[in-house]
Design a protein around this motif. Structure first.
Motif: not given
Length: 318
Positions: A230-243
């Motif tokens: 879940m933490i990795l998934k949240l980090r991926m969502e954060e990076l996706k939003i930033l990108s």
């Protein structure tokens, strides 16, 4: 039987088992129960010497057998009289019906002497017919036999019926013995089943206690892995939003701004270092020292503000 042989593990125990199964009322006594209670076993064997298989005392059993013999004799006598009476009644009824249906004179109807003379022969003939009827009911194949053969079979029929009755009684006794054994086995099987259920319940409890810790460890490991995912998934969502938010041009501009800020911070730190050196030189001065301290404080505050701005910019660029 000697008293010392009452509870011997061999023949005495076998006799005791027979006593409990035949001569006494049905009871669920196992060999273990009899061995654990030797005085009770002696009492049962002593009691078996004074009673028969039906449970009566030997004296009462003898008197009962004599009474039944007399009853059978009286019953046989009564049956003979009853059969003769019924046969005679049937003959009289038939004779009365014939006299009513035929044109006989009153003198012929009052000829009782002739009827009395014919009565034994008629009774014999009627009894022979009934015996042949009973024989054919017992053995349907005898219906086509001659009267001589039927008479011979009727002569042995009583003996055959007695034998069959004895077989039925023996079969009934065996059935009763089997029922007693069945009740004992049912009680034994019920006890064994209860012990098996208790053992199964204990095994289930022990197995559950042994496997519970392993199951808890597996569940904790699963939850830990799920939390990391879940933490990795949240980090991926954060990076996706930033990108999606920052394009390549914006990232390049931010990089230039960061370089300029870092250069300004470097120059500010150099100025602060110079001020620190000057401050150490003029530390002994009075009001001049206070003015230098204020100037140093302002420079330090400006440096911290720029460092904070750089940190926020770095966060935004990630």
């Amino acid at each position: 039987m000697a008293s010392g042989d009452f509870c011997s593990p061999g023949e005495g125990m076998e006799i005791l088992q027979q006593v409990c199964s035949k001569q006494l009322p049905p009871c669920n006594l196992s060999e273990k129960d009899l061995l654990q209670n030797p005085h009770f076993s002696k009492l049962l064997l002593s009691l078996a010497q004074h009673v028969d298989e039906s449970g009566l005392s030997l004296t009462l059993a003898k008197e009962q057998a004599q009474a039944w013999k007399e009853v059978r004799l009286h019953k046989t006598t009564w049956l003979r009289s009853e059969i003769l009476q019924r046969v005679i009644q049937e003959l009289l009824v038939d004779y009365y019906v014939k006299t009513q249906d035929t044109n006989l004179t009153s003198e012929d109807k009052k000829d009782f002497v002739w009827m009395r003379a014919r009565l034994p022969l008629e009774v014999e003939e009627q009894l022979k017919k009934k015996c042949f009827t009973l024989l054919c009911y017992h053995d349907p194949n005898s219906d086509s036999d001659s009267e001589t053969l039927k008479a011979a079979k009727v002569w042995k029929l009583a003996e055959i019926l007695v034998g069959e009755k004895q077989q039925c009684q023996d079969a009934k006794s065996q059935q009763q013995e089997q029922m007693v054994l069945l009740e004992k086995k049912s009680a034994t099987y019920s006890q064994v089943l209860l012990r098996c259920l208790a053992l199964l319940q204990r095994l289930l409890q022990e197995h559950r206690l042994k496997t519970q810790s392993e199951l808890d460890r597996i569940n904790a490991q699963y939850l830990e892995i799920k939390c990391s995912a879940m933490i990795l998934k949240l980090r991926m969502e954060e990076l996706k939003i930033l990108s999606d938010t920052y394009t390549t041009e914006k990232v390049e501009v931010h990089r230039l701004i960061r370089d300029r800020l870092e250069g300004a911070i470097c120059l500010q730190e150099q100025d602060m270092e110079k001020s620190r050196q000057v401050l150490s030189t003029y530390e002994v001065l009075g009001e001049e020292f206070d003015r230098l301290v204020k100037e140093y404080t302002q420079l330090k505050q400006a440096t911290e503000n720029k460092r904070w701005a750089l940190q926020e910019f770095n966060k935004a660029c990630r």
